[in-house]
Design a protein around this motif. Sequence first.
Motif, PDB file in Angstrom:
ATOM      1  N   LYS A 172       0.728  -1.259  -0.066  1.00  9.65           N
ATOM      2  CA  LYS A 172      -0.002  -0.211  -0.062  1.00  9.65           C
ATOM      3  C   LYS A 172       0.823   1.289  -0.078  1.00  9.65           C
ATOM      4  CE  LYS A 172      -4.288   0.134   1.304  1.00  9.65           C
ATOM      5  NZ  LYS A 172      -5.243   0.173   2.121  1.00  9.65           N
ATOM      6  N   ASP A 173       0.506   2.135  -1.018  1.00  5.59           N
ATOM      7  CA  ASP A 173       1.347   3.370  -1.112  1.00  5.59           C
ATOM      8  C   ASP A 173       0.736   4.440   0.017  1.00  5.59           C
ATOM      9  OD1 ASP A 173       2.277   5.957  -1.658  1.00  5.59           O
ATOM     10  OD2 ASP A 173       2.518   5.519  -3.825  1.00  5.59           O
TER      11      ASP A 173
ATOM     12  N   LEU B 294       6.656 -14.451   6.804  1.00 10.27           N
ATOM     13  CA  LEU B 294       7.636 -13.411   6.985  1.00 10.27           C
ATOM     14  C   LEU B 294       6.866 -11.858   6.736  1.00 10.27           C
ATOM     15  CD1 LEU B 294      10.717 -14.815   4.709  1.00 10.27           C
ATOM     16  CD2 LEU B 294      10.715 -14.476   7.276  1.00 10.27           C
ATOM     17  N   ILE B 295       5.748 -12.000   6.132  1.00  8.16           N
ATOM     18  CA  ILE B 295       5.277 -10.758   5.853  1.00  8.16           C
ATOM     19  C   ILE B 295       4.445 -10.321   6.979  1.00  8.16           C
ATOM     20  CG2 ILE B 295       3.196  -9.639   4.538  1.00  8.16           C
ATOM     21  CD1 ILE B 295       3.939 -11.572   2.376  1.00  8.16           C
ATOM     22  N   PRO B 296       4.766  -8.900   7.590  1.00 13.71           N
ATOM     23  CA  PRO B 296       4.223  -8.510   8.869  1.00 13.71           C
ATOM     24  C   PRO B 296       2.874  -8.014   8.534  1.00 13.71           C
ATOM     25  CG  PRO B 296       5.551  -6.983   7.965  1.00 13.71           C
ATOM     26  CD  PRO B 296       5.689  -8.100   7.142  1.00 13.71           C
ATOM     27  N   ASN B 297       2.015  -8.056   9.763  1.00  9.05           N
ATOM     28  CA  ASN B 297       0.629  -7.421   9.543  1.00  9.05           C
ATOM     29  C   ASN B 297       0.659  -5.841   9.327  1.00  9.05           C
ATOM     30  OD1 ASN B 297      -0.442 -10.449   9.902  1.00  9.05           O
ATOM     31  ND2 ASN B 297      -0.300 -10.057  11.883  1.00  9.05           N
ATOM     32  N   GLY B 298       0.866  -5.535   8.102  1.00  9.14           N
ATOM     33  CA  GLY B 298       1.129  -4.218   7.953  1.00  9.14           C
ATOM     34  C   GLY B 298       0.349  -3.926   6.383  1.00  9.14           C
ATOM     35  N   SER B 299       1.331  -3.336   5.775  1.00  7.26           N
ATOM     36  CA  SER B 299       0.961  -2.414   4.297  1.00  7.26           C
ATOM     37  C   SER B 299       1.107  -3.329   3.280  1.00  7.26           C
ATOM     38  CB  SER B 299       1.335  -0.985   4.387  1.00  7.26           C
ATOM     39  OG  SER B 299       2.949  -1.285   4.453  1.00  7.26           O
ATOM     40  N   SER B 300       1.229  -4.742   3.293  1.00  6.77           N
ATOM     41  CA  SER B 300       1.564  -5.428   2.222  1.00  6.77           C
ATOM     42  C   SER B 300       0.580  -6.895   2.470  1.00  6.77           C
ATOM     43  CB  SER B 300       2.735  -5.904   2.095  1.00  6.77           C
ATOM     44  OG  SER B 300       3.653  -6.389   3.156  1.00  6.77           O
ATOM     45  N   LYS B 301       0.033  -7.356   1.414  1.00  4.82           N
ATOM     46  CA  LYS B 301      -0.737  -8.550   1.272  1.00  4.82           C
ATOM     47  C   LYS B 301      -0.644  -9.237  -0.007  1.00  4.82           C
ATOM     48  CE  LYS B 301      -5.289  -7.046   0.811  1.00  4.82           C
ATOM     49  NZ  LYS B 301      -6.627  -6.951   1.354  1.00  4.82           N
ATOM     50  N   TRP B 302      -1.249 -10.398  -0.076  1.00  2.00           N
ATOM     51  CA  TRP B 302      -1.618 -11.132  -1.407  1.00  2.00           C
ATOM     52  C   TRP B 302      -2.919 -10.930  -1.777  1.00  2.00           C
ATOM     53  CZ3 TRP B 302       2.119 -14.075  -3.624  1.00  2.00           C
ATOM     54  CH2 TRP B 302       3.172 -14.642  -2.831  1.00  2.00           C
ATOM     55  N   LYS B 303      -2.887 -10.345  -3.340  1.00  2.00           N
ATOM     56  CA  LYS B 303      -4.047 -10.214  -3.916  1.00  2.00           C
ATOM     57  C   LYS B 303      -4.288 -10.944  -5.104  1.00  2.00           C
ATOM     58  CE  LYS B 303      -5.374  -5.528  -3.860  1.00  2.00           C
ATOM     59  NZ  LYS B 303      -6.324  -5.770  -2.662  1.00  2.00           N
ATOM     60  N   GLU B 304      -5.505 -11.181  -5.709  1.00  2.00           N
ATOM     61  CA  GLU B 304      -5.538 -12.089  -6.663  1.00  2.00           C
ATOM     62  C   GLU B 304      -5.312 -11.368  -7.992  1.00  2.00           C
ATOM     63  OE1 GLU B 304     -10.313 -11.640  -7.594  1.00  2.00           O
ATOM     64  OE2 GLU B 304      -9.717 -13.097  -6.137  1.00  2.00           O
TER      65      GLU B 304
ATOM     66  N   GLN C 287      11.802  -3.308   1.745  1.00  2.00           N
ATOM     67  CA  GLN C 287      11.305  -2.037   2.507  1.00  2.00           C
ATOM     68  C   GLN C 287       9.664  -2.050   2.321  1.00  2.00           C
ATOM     69  OE1 GLN C 287      13.221   1.420   0.930  1.00  2.00           O
ATOM     70  NE2 GLN C 287      15.158   0.619   1.884  1.00  2.00           N
ATOM     71  N   SER C 288       9.291  -2.419   1.094  1.00  2.00           N
ATOM     72  CA  SER C 288       7.477  -2.374   0.849  1.00  2.00           C
ATOM     73  C   SER C 288       6.940  -3.522   1.298  1.00  2.00           C
ATOM     74  CB  SER C 288       7.434  -1.838  -0.521  1.00  2.00           C
ATOM     75  OG  SER C 288       8.023  -2.751  -1.481  1.00  2.00           O
ATOM     76  N   ILE C 289       7.581  -4.755   1.105  1.00  2.00           N
ATOM     77  CA  ILE C 289       6.746  -5.908   1.388  1.00  2.00           C
ATOM     78  C   ILE C 289       7.034  -6.384   2.792  1.00  2.00           C
ATOM     79  CG2 ILE C 289       6.400  -8.359   0.890  1.00  2.00           C
ATOM     80  CD1 ILE C 289       5.106  -6.303  -1.225  1.00  2.00           C
ATOM     81  N   LEU C 290       8.300  -6.639   3.061  1.00  2.00           N
ATOM     82  CA  LEU C 290       8.767  -7.194   4.467  1.00  2.00           C
ATOM     83  C   LEU C 290       8.718  -6.010   5.469  1.00  2.00           C
ATOM     84  CD1 LEU C 290      11.385  -9.695   3.145  1.00  2.00           C
ATOM     85  CD2 LEU C 290       9.076 -10.050   3.590  1.00  2.00           C
ATOM     86  N   GLU C 291       8.986  -4.800   5.044  1.00  2.00           N
ATOM     87  CA  GLU C 291       8.983  -3.770   6.201  1.00  2.00           C
ATOM     88  C   GLU C 291      10.337  -3.786   6.722  1.00  2.00           C
ATOM     89  OE1 GLU C 291       5.212  -3.271   8.208  1.00  2.00           O
ATOM     90  OE2 GLU C 291       4.242  -3.375   6.414  1.00  2.00           O
ATOM     91  N   ASN C 292      11.468  -4.201   6.054  1.00  2.00           N
ATOM     92  CA  ASN C 292      12.724  -4.221   6.774  1.00  2.00           C
ATOM     93  C   ASN C 292      13.466  -2.870   5.761  1.00  2.00           C
ATOM     94  OD1 ASN C 292      12.654  -6.322   8.301  1.00  2.00           O
ATOM     95  ND2 ASN C 292      13.339  -7.739   6.578  1.00  2.00           N
ATOM     96  N   CYS C 293      14.699  -2.509   6.489  1.00  2.00           N
ATOM     97  CA  CYS C 293      15.369  -1.352   6.066  1.00  2.00           C
ATOM     98  C   CYS C 293      16.465  -1.859   4.913  1.00  2.00           C
ATOM     99  CB  CYS C 293      15.922  -0.467   7.016  1.00  2.00           C
ATOM    100  SG  CYS C 293      14.417   0.447   7.914  1.00  2.00           S
ATOM    101  N   LYS C 294      17.068  -2.972   5.328  1.00  2.00           N
ATOM    102  CA  LYS C 294      18.102  -3.419   4.565  1.00  2.00           C
ATOM    103  C   LYS C 294      18.188  -4.953   4.201  1.00  2.00           C
ATOM    104  CE  LYS C 294      21.292  -0.472   7.058  1.00  2.00           C
ATOM    105  NZ  LYS C 294      22.618  -0.199   7.601  1.00  2.00           N
ATOM    106  N   ASN C 295      18.944  -5.242   3.174  1.00  2.00           N
ATOM    107  CA  ASN C 295      19.207  -6.617   2.668  1.00  2.00           C
ATOM    108  C   ASN C 295      19.934  -7.240   3.814  1.00  2.00           C
ATOM    109  OD1 ASN C 295      17.749  -6.018   0.503  1.00  2.00           O
ATOM    110  ND2 ASN C 295      19.383  -5.623  -0.733  1.00  2.00           N
ATOM    111  N   GLY C 296      20.366  -6.986   4.551  1.00  2.00           N
ATOM    112  CA  GLY C 296      21.365  -7.553   5.612  1.00  2.00           C
ATOM    113  C   GLY C 296      22.654  -7.585   5.061  1.00  2.00           C
TER     114      GLY C 296
END
Length: 198
Positions: free
Chosen positions: A57-58, A162-172, A87-96
């Motif tokens: 979600k933007d 891995l996906i947090p309950n936030g601004s990303s999700k699966w959509k058809e 950043q947008s899906i996993l809501e992490n800031c870095k790739n490790g």
Amino acid sequence: MGRTGAKGRGALWRWGPNHTIRVIITRWKRCRDDHKYENTKYLDVDGRRMLEFLACKDVSCGEWKLPGGKILGNVSRYNVACESFNQSILENCKNGDENIETEDDMRKYFENFSSINKNEKKIFGKKIYKGYMDDARNTDNCWVEAEIWNFHFNDSDKFDQLIPNGSSKWKEVSSHVRLYGNQNAILKEIALQHQAYY
């Protein structure tokens, strides 16, 4: 495509081509446990399997969009793809600690999300488009050019854990889904390539 009639730089960040990269993660949509069709584990619509994709979600406009990022300066486009996904899906800031410079590095990065045995075919990864993109921000003096990748997970993946309950999700993947700008055209092409319902 073609001349827009608009002059200047508008809302884009540079004159001429403005490069972006997008990574679309897909898998086959599974039937729910209580689904009436018990002879298949995947959802069929009109004789075709249905895909689902990861969307974010933007926050600026509240619309769903495909993960991706701007390619600014002398950076690896594949690193931009993985960082923007983080950043947008996993809501992490870095790739490790990963250093992603090439297509192969990016493929390995996304293979890490598969839960299939290492000896089996994990995922299907393919560049599906590179070039001019219709975008409401385009003018005669600057425009968006995109490189678009599809990583399709044939069976098992780790995203749900891995996906947090936030601004990303699966959509058809279907014509009923509404995405930011003209991104529905990208989904339609992916459905076509997988011979999936749209």
